[in-house]
Write a protein that holds these residues in place. Structure first.
Motif, PDB file in Angstrom:
ATOM      1  N   GLY A   1       0.793  -1.225   0.000  1.00  0.00           N
ATOM      2  CA  GLY A   1       0.000   0.000   0.000  1.00  0.00           C
ATOM      3  C   GLY A   1       0.818   1.264   0.000  1.00  0.00           C
ATOM      4  N   PHE A   2       2.059   1.196   0.488  1.00  0.00           N
ATOM      5  CA  PHE A   2       2.936   2.364   0.526  1.00  0.00           C
ATOM      6  C   PHE A   2       4.097   2.225  -0.450  1.00  0.00           C
ATOM      7  CE2 PHE A   2       0.873   2.339   4.667  1.00  0.00           C
ATOM      8  CZ  PHE A   2       0.477   3.653   4.794  1.00  0.00           C
ATOM      9  N   HIS A   3       4.631   1.031  -0.554  1.00  0.00           N
ATOM     10  CA  HIS A   3       5.717   0.775  -1.504  1.00  0.00           C
ATOM     11  C   HIS A   3       5.662  -0.697  -1.889  1.00  0.00           C
ATOM     12  CE1 HIS A   3       8.085  -1.326   1.584  1.00  0.00           C
ATOM     13  NE2 HIS A   3       7.734  -0.356   2.407  1.00  0.00           N
ATOM     14  N   SER A   4       6.446  -1.071  -2.863  1.00  0.00           N
ATOM     15  CA  SER A   4       6.455  -2.453  -3.351  1.00  0.00           C
ATOM     16  C   SER A   4       7.825  -3.076  -3.139  1.00  0.00           C
ATOM     17  CB  SER A   4       6.095  -2.498  -4.842  1.00  0.00           C
ATOM     18  OG  SER A   4       4.791  -1.988  -5.049  1.00  0.00           O
ATOM     19  N   ASP A   5       7.834  -4.367  -2.884  1.00  0.00           N
ATOM     20  CA  ASP A   5       9.069  -5.140  -2.746  1.00  0.00           C
ATOM     21  C   ASP A   5       9.028  -6.322  -3.698  1.00  0.00           C
ATOM     22  OD1 ASP A   5      10.338  -3.718  -0.567  1.00  0.00           O
ATOM     23  OD2 ASP A   5       8.794  -4.560   0.746  1.00  0.00           O
ATOM     24  N   ILE A   6      10.210  -6.847  -3.996  1.00  0.00           N
ATOM     25  CA  ILE A   6      10.338  -8.083  -4.760  1.00  0.00           C
ATOM     26  C   ILE A   6      10.865  -9.141  -3.805  1.00  0.00           C
ATOM     27  CG2 ILE A   6      11.560  -9.246  -6.637  1.00  0.00           C
ATOM     28  CD1 ILE A   6      11.667  -6.545  -8.068  1.00  0.00           C
ATOM     29  N   ALA A   7      10.179 -10.272  -3.727  1.00  0.00           N
ATOM     30  CA  ALA A   7      10.582 -11.350  -2.828  1.00  0.00           C
ATOM     31  C   ALA A   7      11.272 -12.456  -3.619  1.00  0.00           C
ATOM     32  CB  ALA A   7       9.375 -11.910  -2.080  1.00  0.00           C
ATOM     33  N   VAL A   8      12.440 -12.855  -3.119  1.00  0.00           N
ATOM     34  CA  VAL A   8      13.242 -13.911  -3.744  1.00  0.00           C
ATOM     35  C   VAL A   8      13.606 -14.916  -2.657  1.00  0.00           C
ATOM     36  CG1 VAL A   8      15.335 -14.419  -5.068  1.00  0.00           C
ATOM     37  CG2 VAL A   8      14.174 -12.227  -5.376  1.00  0.00           C
ATOM     38  N   SER A   9      13.658 -16.181  -3.007  1.00  0.00           N
ATOM     39  CA  SER A   9      13.979 -17.198  -2.011  1.00  0.00           C
ATOM     40  C   SER A   9      15.421 -17.046  -1.530  1.00  0.00           C
ATOM     41  CB  SER A   9      13.768 -18.601  -2.588  1.00  0.00           C
ATOM     42  OG  SER A   9      14.789 -18.920  -3.519  1.00  0.00           O
ATOM     43  N   ARG A  10      15.630 -17.376  -0.250  1.00  0.00           N
ATOM     44  CA  ARG A  10      16.977 -17.306   0.319  1.00  0.00           C
ATOM     45  C   ARG A  10      17.932 -18.232  -0.433  1.00  0.00           C
ATOM     46  NH1 ARG A  10      19.863 -15.963   4.472  1.00  0.00           N
ATOM     47  NH2 ARG A  10      18.151 -14.861   5.459  1.00  0.00           N
ATOM     48  N   ALA A  11      17.427 -19.400  -0.841  1.00  0.00           N
ATOM     49  CA  ALA A  11      18.282 -20.356  -1.556  1.00  0.00           C
ATOM     50  C   ALA A  11      18.801 -19.756  -2.859  1.00  0.00           C
ATOM     51  CB  ALA A  11      17.513 -21.639  -1.835  1.00  0.00           C
ATOM     52  N   ALA A  12      17.923 -19.047  -3.581  1.00  0.00           N
ATOM     53  CA  ALA A  12      18.342 -18.427  -4.842  1.00  0.00           C
ATOM     54  C   ALA A  12      19.353 -17.316  -4.595  1.00  0.00           C
ATOM     55  CB  ALA A  12      17.125 -17.882  -5.579  1.00  0.00           C
ATOM     56  N   ILE A  13      19.141 -16.530  -3.540  1.00  0.00           N
ATOM     57  CA  ILE A  13      20.079 -15.449  -3.219  1.00  0.00           C
ATOM     58  C   ILE A  13      21.429 -16.019  -2.821  1.00  0.00           C
ATOM     59  CG2 ILE A  13      20.547 -13.570  -1.603  1.00  0.00           C
ATOM     60  CD1 ILE A  13      17.554 -13.010  -1.532  1.00  0.00           C
ATOM     61  N   ALA A  14      21.432 -17.067  -2.001  1.00  0.00           N
ATOM     62  CA  ALA A  14      22.685 -17.687  -1.572  1.00  0.00           C
ATOM     63  C   ALA A  14      23.436 -18.281  -2.754  1.00  0.00           C
ATOM     64  CB  ALA A  14      22.402 -18.758  -0.522  1.00  0.00           C
ATOM     65  N   ALA A  15      22.706 -18.901  -3.689  1.00  0.00           N
ATOM     66  CA  ALA A  15      23.353 -19.485  -4.870  1.00  0.00           C
ATOM     67  C   ALA A  15      23.964 -18.408  -5.755  1.00  0.00           C
ATOM     68  CB  ALA A  15      22.335 -20.311  -5.658  1.00  0.00           C
ATOM     69  N   HIS A  16      23.325 -17.240  -5.796  1.00  0.00           N
ATOM     70  CA  HIS A  16      23.849 -16.128  -6.591  1.00  0.00           C
ATOM     71  C   HIS A  16      25.116 -15.556  -5.973  1.00  0.00           C
ATOM     72  CE1 HIS A  16      23.834 -12.414  -8.996  1.00  0.00           C
ATOM     73  NE2 HIS A  16      24.034 -11.772  -7.852  1.00  0.00           N
ATOM     74  N   GLY A  17      25.152 -15.459  -4.633  1.00  0.00           N
ATOM     75  CA  GLY A  17      26.308 -14.887  -3.948  1.00  0.00           C
ATOM     76  C   GLY A  17      26.347 -13.378  -4.075  1.00  0.00           C
TER      77      GLY A  17
END
Length: 266
Positions: A49-65
């Motif tokens: 309602g005030f701003h937007s976020d993008i949610a990504v899985s922790r596993a994907a973030i960790a794999a990206h580094g």
């Protein structure tokens, strides 16, 4: 004298918005989106309602580094991570939203310092949130491009010493307002500092002297001038969206928000 009616003002505003949408539109990169059948990775767009976020899985973030992974690891142990970008002044404010409407409009114009927002989500967003959430299937290349963009948001730039000061100032404001009781904000920022250890340019005597002389003439845009003289003394290019306030102090300025990025010579 003819009176302009409210309907005419609304129509004119809509035409301006339509023109802006057409002139700033970019063609899609089909290598990134949409994903091919059987090759999709789910991310989520979350609107509170005030701003937007993008949610990504922790596993994907960790794999990206990279910096985003380091910051996420210190922010929350949750299975999903919300990533958001916003105007620093508006995002960090803790006052009631009704008093921040003018500032929100100013933030929409851009050109001011921005911040990155990280927040953990204990489960898959599509199941955690009842509304305001949209699943978006992207390709692996699209996910990598998204996280690489998040990495670039953590780049402190050649004048890192003052950028560090500004970020910790935001943490201090949050503590004063009681907005970070668990210390997650401070821990997340410390993760960014650790990821960039040895790459933060210090404020040295020559730059401090030039900075002080500039402030003696006019004490406005204090940190903008400091960033500029640190870059100028070291012969570096300053990467900043705020070209207006950092130009004219001896450093080349690269605006990464232009397409393509535009270099402004000193």
């Amino acid at each position: 004298m003819r009176t302009i009616k409210a309907r005419e003002i609304i129509v004119a505003a809509l035409l301006v918005l339509l023109l802006a949408a057409v002139t700033t539109a970019r063609s899609a990169d089909h290598a990134l989106y949409p994903a091919k059948a059987g090759d999709a990775v789910a991310i989520y767009l979350i609107d509170n309602g005030f701003h937007s976020d993008i949610a990504v899985s922790r596993a994907a973030i960790a794999a990206h580094g990279g910096p985003i992974a380091a910051a996420a690891a210190r922010t929350s142990p949750d299975a999903w991570m919300m990533i958001g970008w916003g105007d620093a002044k508006f995002y960090e404010a803790t006052s009631d939203w009704t008093g921040r409407v003018p500032d929100a409009l100013r933030a929409a114009l851009g050109g001011r310092p921005t911040v990155v927002h990280l927040q953990g989500v204990w489960g898959e967003p599509g199941q955690v949130f009842r509304s305001g959430v949209k699943a978006i299937p992207v390709s692996p290349a699209g996910l990598d491009a998204l996280l690489s963009r998040a990495d670039r948001s953590f780049v402190l730039g050649p004048a890192g010493a003052l950028t560090v000061q500004e970020r910790w100032k935001g943490v201090g404001r949050a503590h004063r307002a009681g907005a970070d009781p668990d210390g997650n904000l401070a821990a997340g920022l410390q993760g960014v500092m650790d990821a960039f250890e040895g790459r933060i340019v210090p404020l040295e005597e020559q730059a401090a002297k030039r900075w002080g002389l500039l402030l003696g003439q006019q004490e406005k845009h204090v940190n903008d001038k400091g960033n500029a003289v640190i870059a100028a003394v070291r012969g570096l290019t300053l990467v900043s969206r705020n070209v207006k306030d950092v130009s004219g102090h001896g450093a080349d300025v690269l605006d990464p928000f232009r397409s393509p990025p535009k270099l402004h010579k000193a």
